[in-house]
Scaffold this motif. Sequence first.
Motif, PDB file in Angstrom:
ATOM      1  N   GLY A   1       3.238   8.094  -2.468  1.00 24.23           N
ATOM      2  CA  GLY A   1       2.780   7.098  -2.839  1.00 24.23           C
ATOM      3  C   GLY A   1       4.070   5.968  -3.305  1.00 24.23           C
ATOM      4  O   GLY A   1       5.007   6.791  -2.788  1.00 24.23           O
ATOM      5  N   THR A   2       4.685   4.998  -2.671  1.00 28.68           N
ATOM      6  CA  THR A   2       5.861   3.885  -2.785  1.00 28.68           C
ATOM      7  C   THR A   2       6.076   2.956  -3.634  1.00 28.68           C
ATOM      8  O   THR A   2       5.161   3.124  -4.854  1.00 28.68           O
ATOM      9  N   ALA A   3       7.247   2.955  -3.946  1.00 31.39           N
ATOM     10  CA  ALA A   3       8.021   1.479  -5.160  1.00 31.39           C
ATOM     11  C   ALA A   3       6.474   0.013  -5.078  1.00 31.39           C
ATOM     12  O   ALA A   3       6.717  -0.317  -5.969  1.00 31.39           O
ATOM     13  N   LYS A   4       6.279  -0.029  -3.853  1.00 32.12           N
ATOM     14  CA  LYS A   4       5.932  -1.696  -3.555  1.00 32.12           C
ATOM     15  C   LYS A   4       5.013  -1.516  -2.905  1.00 32.12           C
ATOM     16  O   LYS A   4       4.948  -0.563  -2.116  1.00 32.12           O
ATOM     17  N   THR A   5       4.121  -2.075  -3.126  1.00 31.53           N
ATOM     18  CA  THR A   5       2.424  -1.310  -2.250  1.00 31.53           C
ATOM     19  C   THR A   5       2.128  -1.859  -1.132  1.00 31.53           C
ATOM     20  O   THR A   5       3.345  -3.512  -0.835  1.00 31.53           O
ATOM     21  N   GLU A   6       2.115  -1.036  -0.464  1.00 28.71           N
ATOM     22  CA  GLU A   6       2.389  -1.164   0.941  1.00 28.71           C
ATOM     23  C   GLU A   6       1.118  -1.262   1.927  1.00 28.71           C
ATOM     24  O   GLU A   6       0.064  -0.234   1.417  1.00 28.71           O
ATOM     25  N   LEU A   7       0.223  -1.580   2.468  1.00 36.63           N
ATOM     26  CA  LEU A   7      -0.509  -1.365   3.570  1.00 36.63           C
ATOM     27  C   LEU A   7      -0.121  -1.226   4.941  1.00 36.63           C
ATOM     28  O   LEU A   7       0.889  -2.349   5.781  1.00 36.63           O
ATOM     29  N   LEU A   8      -0.539  -0.176   5.689  1.00 32.51           N
ATOM     30  CA  LEU A   8       0.216  -0.189   7.116  1.00 32.51           C
ATOM     31  C   LEU A   8      -1.137   0.004   7.350  1.00 32.51           C
ATOM     32  O   LEU A   8      -2.347   1.087   7.331  1.00 32.51           O
ATOM     33  N   GLY A   9      -1.564  -0.152   8.854  1.00 32.08           N
ATOM     34  CA  GLY A   9      -2.186   0.306   9.506  1.00 32.08           C
ATOM     35  C   GLY A   9      -2.645  -0.419  10.645  1.00 32.08           C
ATOM     36  O   GLY A   9      -1.805  -0.778  11.774  1.00 32.08           O
ATOM     37  N   SER A  10      -3.968   0.740  11.498  1.00 30.12           N
ATOM     38  CA  SER A  10      -3.650   0.441  13.426  1.00 30.12           C
ATOM     39  C   SER A  10      -5.249   0.168  13.627  1.00 30.12           C
ATOM     40  O   SER A  10      -5.847   0.998  13.795  1.00 30.12           O
ATOM     41  N   LEU A  11      -5.450  -0.367  14.702  1.00 33.87           N
ATOM     42  CA  LEU A  11      -6.572  -0.333  15.557  1.00 33.87           C
ATOM     43  C   LEU A  11      -6.769  -0.759  17.152  1.00 33.87           C
ATOM     44  O   LEU A  11      -5.437  -1.076  17.810  1.00 33.87           O
ATOM     45  N   SER A  12      -6.903   0.695  17.401  1.00 32.01           N
ATOM     46  CA  SER A  12      -6.953   1.170  19.493  1.00 32.01           C
ATOM     47  C   SER A  12      -8.340   0.807  19.462  1.00 32.01           C
ATOM     48  O   SER A  12      -9.228   1.058  18.797  1.00 32.01           O
ATOM     49  N   THR A  13      -8.005   0.453  21.229  1.00 26.86           N
ATOM     50  CA  THR A  13      -9.890   1.121  21.738  1.00 26.86           C
ATOM     51  C   THR A  13      -8.778   0.855  23.161  1.00 26.86           C
ATOM     52  O   THR A  13      -7.610   0.514  23.395  1.00 26.86           O
ATOM     53  N   ASN A  14      -9.757   1.108  24.515  1.00 25.15           N
ATOM     54  CA  ASN A  14      -9.152   1.190  25.658  1.00 25.15           C
ATOM     55  C   ASN A  14     -10.145   0.589  26.376  1.00 25.15           C
ATOM     56  O   ASN A  14     -11.573   0.463  26.267  1.00 25.15           O
ATOM     57  N   GLN A  15     -10.757   0.486  28.060  1.00 22.09           N
ATOM     58  CA  GLN A  15     -11.667  -0.012  28.705  1.00 22.09           C
ATOM     59  C   GLN A  15     -12.749   1.027  28.889  1.00 22.09           C
ATOM     60  O   GLN A  15     -14.173   0.547  29.016  1.00 22.09           O
ATOM     61  N   PHE A  16     -12.724   2.236  28.227  1.00 17.11           N
ATOM     62  CA  PHE A  16     -14.460   3.157  27.585  1.00 17.11           C
ATOM     63  C   PHE A  16     -14.361   2.456  26.957  1.00 17.11           C
ATOM     64  O   PHE A  16     -15.842   3.183  26.227  1.00 17.11           O
ATOM     65  N   GLY A  17     -14.159   2.155  25.958  1.00 15.65           N
ATOM     66  CA  GLY A  17     -14.780   2.168  24.679  1.00 15.65           C
ATOM     67  C   GLY A  17     -15.065   2.562  23.436  1.00 15.65           C
ATOM     68  O   GLY A  17     -15.011   2.534  22.121  1.00 15.65           O
ATOM     69  N   TRP A  18     -13.729   3.377  23.876  1.00 14.92           N
ATOM     70  CA  TRP A  18     -12.681   4.421  22.557  1.00 14.92           C
ATOM     71  C   TRP A  18     -12.094   3.376  21.234  1.00 14.92           C
ATOM     72  O   TRP A  18     -11.798   2.052  21.383  1.00 14.92           O
TER      73      TRP A  18
END
Length: 733
Positions: free
Chosen positions: A117-134
Amino acid sequence: MPFFAVAQQTEKPVPADTSRVKKTKAPAKEEENRNVMLNAASNTGPREVNIGLPSNVGGITILENDMPVVHFFWPELPTTSWRQSNSLGKVGLLKLGEVAITQGDLGYAVNSYARKGTAKTELLGSLSTNQFGWLKGDITLSGPLKNNWFYTAGVYENFDPSTYDMKFARYVDKTQIYRAGLTKLFNNNKGEVSLFYKYSSSASLTNYSVFRYQEGGVAQELSNFRIGRDSYFLNSGTIRFKDILTGEYMDKNLGSDATSSTHTIDLVGNYALNDSWKLNFNARYHATKATLFYAIPLGTVSQSSADNFTYSDGSRYTGDVQSVMGMYSPNVPTHTLMSRVEIVKKTDKHNWRIGLTESYYNVNKFTSNRSFYYQEVAANPAQLYRSGATDGSNTDDAGFYNYNIAGEYHNGYENKVAAFFSDDWTVSDKLTVTYGLNLKYNKVKGDYYEQQRSPGIVLGDLQTTNFDKNYFNKAFDINAVYKITPKFGLLAEAMYTEQSGRLENYSGALDPMVRVSKSPYGSFGIYLNSDKFSLVSAVNYLTRDNVQTRLNLVNPTNSSQAQAATVYYGIRTIGWTTDIVTSPFKNFDLHYLITLQDPVYRNYTFSAFGNDYNYNGKSVLEISKVLMEIDPSYTMNKWRFWASLRSYSQQFANLTNVLYFKSRWETFAGAAFALNKHYDFGLTVVNPLNQRGAKGTISGAELITDPSPYYNSILTGSYIRPFTIEATVNFKF
């Protein structure tokens, strides 16, 4: 049992660290210059870092919160409950010596820590894809509560169809991991404690490639099968097994019956006992229902109509035929209790550490059911039926035969208790030494079946045999840096590890007569530092004896006959590694690594199909004698451009060393753009040269001695991924 190798995501390579050899107060505990996040075979876990041993002998251990993700990788692969994600606050690569001291094991270790947990509210995210539909989504939310309490929560979702299309399922890897955690800071600011919970559900499949093997180690594509782009799974995905304990038949589908699920609870904390002493503690409860499901090609033979192969509708088949072994371990319950407690003390000259670890591991009736079948040689092959053979290789009405030949069973528990000690000692301004010791008591108790696995055997009708073994293993490491000048010096390391028996050793028939495996290691070299150039060059020597393996062998004179053999052998490897990091001009960094090595087998003898085999002095499978890594990167304003190129010399593909794959490159390239403090974008290209070819071992060819009949023949093996473009967006608020 197939070899184990893990692989990791590719969108965030570990950059070279030019400060590695400048940390001269004590030898570093982490290996800085390795791109363990880039894997040419898969994107589900970290790649192997080569030490001259096969991955199942000296591979990578994965740690989370200073404890192994799994007690043992069989039947639960670490990647069923661990993936590189935003829910991890740090990921590093521990050196051989640190793994020997803290784990008593041989090999590198990926070490990771759950994000707190962090002292300030944090939102970390990532979205990934490729040409095969991953599609991969990875998001973590953390922040404060009240009274020095903090929270964290994360979701990881991976849906990967890979680079080929299966007829029976959409995704080759379908993994979901959910995390939650609470952290409490003590009011006196002397420490903290965190409680983490993790649930995972994961199903992954391993595809193979079929190709025409040519003289010179060339894997030539077939006209009806594209390496890396076509599926070699049976088009129905359904394999029939006979339960090795009950005798009941069951039809299982690779697309729906390969899921493992886990629950993990971690307690992690530290407390400052006084100004110089600190207590670190970790504890874990881990429960899983582990499933292993493989379809492993064995041998291919050209057939004629006289062999009576037909399709399911009875029509005649006269083309090339692939024999395949299905292997299924369904929902094996395992329970693990782990803990690690250590106290550390820092002084001007020393950094002392004393610790205890324990790992209790219970397996409730592990079984590996086996069956064999035939399929045509083609993309998404159809199943074939056989009749009229006189060697027992005819299929039944469902199209399968030889149920539970080489089937496995074990039941019981392991308990490992270890004490370890280390010290980072600044002897003088010129000499620093790290040394440590691990003493481990290992108890293995349970039952197994001594009976040979004849076709159709039902073990549940037979009597089990009990075993109760106790081992005492030792490991130590001493690592020194001597500065001859402020920029030049000597490096030396001596290491020794022992590994004893495991429950898994009792999976086959007969008493495995487990022997302690000993591994002495030595290294000596030099380092050189300057403002724009750093070099480390060292010669290494490593041996390991009493390595146990179970070979799934195919008769070289009749590919329809299979047999399992338990073998003990040794390995010796001598190597010379040079590692260079340089920044020749502004914003440009280059990492270059070259390894020359000669790993060979020792005392490798066994009998099969009425013959004796001796592979002493043969080169170790899948291990190149020359390795190179080249990692350039360039930063310009908000952009970073990078590449990673790895060269592997010829690799032998069967135990007799008459079959091999020619040298190859594994290549990656990418770019990253930081839009602002909230968003950045990444692009990774896997195999930008779109090289085609196979690697690994050639299934079913362990015993052949004359390669000429295999030239222009159809064989099977693993392969590197084809050209793939992966895009990722990362965000932070």
